[in-house]
Design an enzyme around this catalytic site. Structure first.
Site, mmCIF file in Angstrom:
data_model
loop_
_atom_site.group_PDB
_atom_site.id
_atom_site.type_symbol
_atom_site.label_atom_id
_atom_site.label_comp_id
_atom_site.label_asym_id
_atom_site.label_seq_id
_atom_site.Cartn_x
_atom_site.Cartn_y
_atom_site.Cartn_z
ATOM 1 N N SER A 1 0.833 -1.194 0.000
ATOM 2 C CA SER A 1 0.000 0.000 0.000
ATOM 3 C C SER A 1 0.876 1.255 0.000
ATOM 4 C CB SER A 1 -0.948 -0.046 1.206
ATOM 5 O OG SER A 1 -1.951 0.931 1.110
ATOM 6 N N ASP B 1 -8.538 -4.802 -6.495
ATOM 7 C CA ASP B 1 -8.107 -3.855 -5.465
ATOM 8 C C ASP B 1 -8.150 -2.434 -6.032
ATOM 9 O OD1 ASP B 1 -6.935 -2.442 -3.432
ATOM 10 O OD2 ASP B 1 -4.991 -3.457 -3.532
ATOM 11 N N HIS C 1 -7.595 -5.620 -0.600
ATOM 12 C CA HIS C 1 -6.377 -4.828 -0.417
ATOM 13 C C HIS C 1 -5.456 -5.385 0.662
ATOM 14 C CE1 HIS C 1 -3.743 -1.423 -0.709
ATOM 15 N NE2 HIS C 1 -3.956 -1.064 0.546
#
Length: 447
Positions: free
Chosen positions: A295, A352, A418
């Site tokens: 991320s 995602d 995610h």
């Protein structure tokens, strides 16, 4: 090591009027908590006999199932039982040839390396204090000497050498003083640097490896930095006229750059100091720098890789292995990364949404030559559009997966798609674009 085999004895009766049929024997084995299954096709006897066909000796089965250089019970995509030594081709696995021929089907050695680096990111999450009510919120929960062991990597062969902190550059309003302290946490622990020290692991890898691991977004100000999605120029970066004829020059997302460069002693300063020290200590031997993150950590990893290659003229091979990362920079920034030899492998889940932000992308990289989807526009309009602070470019090589291919993911939602553990689960299960998920995948999600 415990090994058990349970062959199924085939029938020995042959009906003369029927054509000869091969006898199929199933062999199941369990090694190191891993289950596998082999199918041996044995020729049927030409005449009926009271004796069963001769089966291979158990040690033959074991040689089929085990290999000291492969995960037990696993075979290469080509079906060969002869493993490929990682150490002999380590530069190839680090992206020297942009992972050509290794992603589809996914090479077993590369799969294991991706999962291994993913575990370093997992340990960064495990070590971070997420509790806003804790007096140590935003710091590392473990001392440096035991961090890897206590965060799930007791036998990694690496030694942690440096803790890393990121600082937000957002100017806080005065009223924030009345808010809870966790809302105003500007500097927080974001990851670490570790170096491989184990001789056997160095031999297996073919070089000494330095890993830099970054966790994803955690604090309130980090979330706010993520929202600063406009592109900004790299400090001291080259002009655009030298790169692809663009006047915009290399640009990256404002919030990510702020977290990397803000503070009296910034994250950038920490990374540079530690890499300089490690190059001084190990620069005369085969060395690699692998930067991994999830991320926000994936974006920071890309910036750190660019910075290392820019700062150290004789830098070793620098590779980024990122999970679920957002877009980082524009096309000119991508060209700059490629020119300096930085290798980026992006693990992307098609489901995602974080990998689809920020900004927009006006290109299709499926072909060797970049093809602009806005090609119907006049060239001068295209150039103006590309120079806006919202037009990004996909960076590096992509390993594209999908949550929909996993039989263990019953529903598709933003949060699950995610999560880092979802990414590692999908990497473990992926075989190829024609066989997206294997039944023998080890990482089953527990919820």
């Amino acid at each position: 090591m415990r090994f058990s085999l349970s062959p199924v004895r085939p029938h020995s009766v042959v009906v003369p009027s029927l054509p000869k049929q091969d006898v199929v024997s199933y062999i199941s084995g369990t090694t190191s908590n891993r289950q596998c299954r082999c199918v041996l096709t044995l020729p049927s006897p030409s005449v009926s006999t009271s004796r069963p066909p001769v089966l291979p000796k158990p040690e033959t089965w074991e040689s089929l199932l085990l290999n000291h250089d492969q995960i037990p019970g696993e075979f290469s995509p080509t079906g060969s039982s002869i493993p490929v030594k990682l150490g002999r081709r380590w530069m190839e696995y680090q992206g020297l040839q942009n992972w050509d021929g290794l992603l589809d089907p996914l090479d077993d050695n590369l799969r294991r390396e991706i999962l291994r680096y993913g575990q370093f990111v997992e340990s960064a999450y495990q070590a971070f204090d997420f509790d806003p009510s804790s007096p140590t919120y935003g710091t590392c929960r473990f001392p440096r000497s035991t961090l890897l062991e206590r965060s799930g990597l007791p036998n990694s062969g690496y030694r942690l050498t440096k803790n890393l902190r990121a600082t937000s550059g957002i100017n806080l309003p005065r009223w924030i003083e009345k808010a809870p302290s966790w809302m105003a946490t500007q500097s927080s622990w974001i990851g670490y640097v570790a170096v491989c020290q184990d001789k056997e692991e160095i031999s297996r890898l073919g070089r000494r490896d330095v890993v830099i691991s970054f966790r994803g977004t955690a604090t309130c100000l980090e979330w706010l930095e993520n929202l600063r999605a406009t592109l900004t120029h790299l400090p001291n970066g080259p002009t655009g006229a030298n790169l692809n004829g663009s006047n915009s020059g290399p640009m990256v997302e404002s919030g990510f750059l702020s977290l990397y460069t803000s503070g009296v002693h910034s994250l950038r300063d920490m990374v540079r100091e530690e890499i300089a020290r490690l190059l001084q200590s190990y620069g005369d031997e085969p060395l690699s720098v692998t930067i991994t993150g999830h991320s926000l950590g994936a974006a920071i990893a890309t910036l750190a890789a660019y910075d290392i290659k820019t700062t150290f003229k004789r830098a070793p091979m620098v590779t980024v292995i990122s999970f679920g990362g957002p877009r980082v920079g524009n096309r000119c920034f991508r060209k700059l990364l490629e020119k300096q030899g930085t290798k980026v492998l992006r693990i992307v889940n098609s489901d995602d949404v974080i990998t689809k932000v920020p900004g927009v992308v006006l290109e299709n990289r499926e072909q060797d030559n970049v093809k602009m989807t806005a090609s119907i526009m006049p060239s001068w309009i295209q150039r103006r559009v590309e120079e806006t602070p919202w037009v990004y470019a996909e960076i590096g090589k992509e390993l594209r997966l999908s949550s929909r291919d996993s039989p263990h993911l019953s529903s598709i939602n933003v949060a699950t798609c995610h999560e880092l553990k979802t990414y590692l689960h999908l990497v473990d299960g992926f075989v190829s674009s024609t066989c997206p998920f294997r039944e023998t995948a080890r990482r089953v999600l527990h919820r």
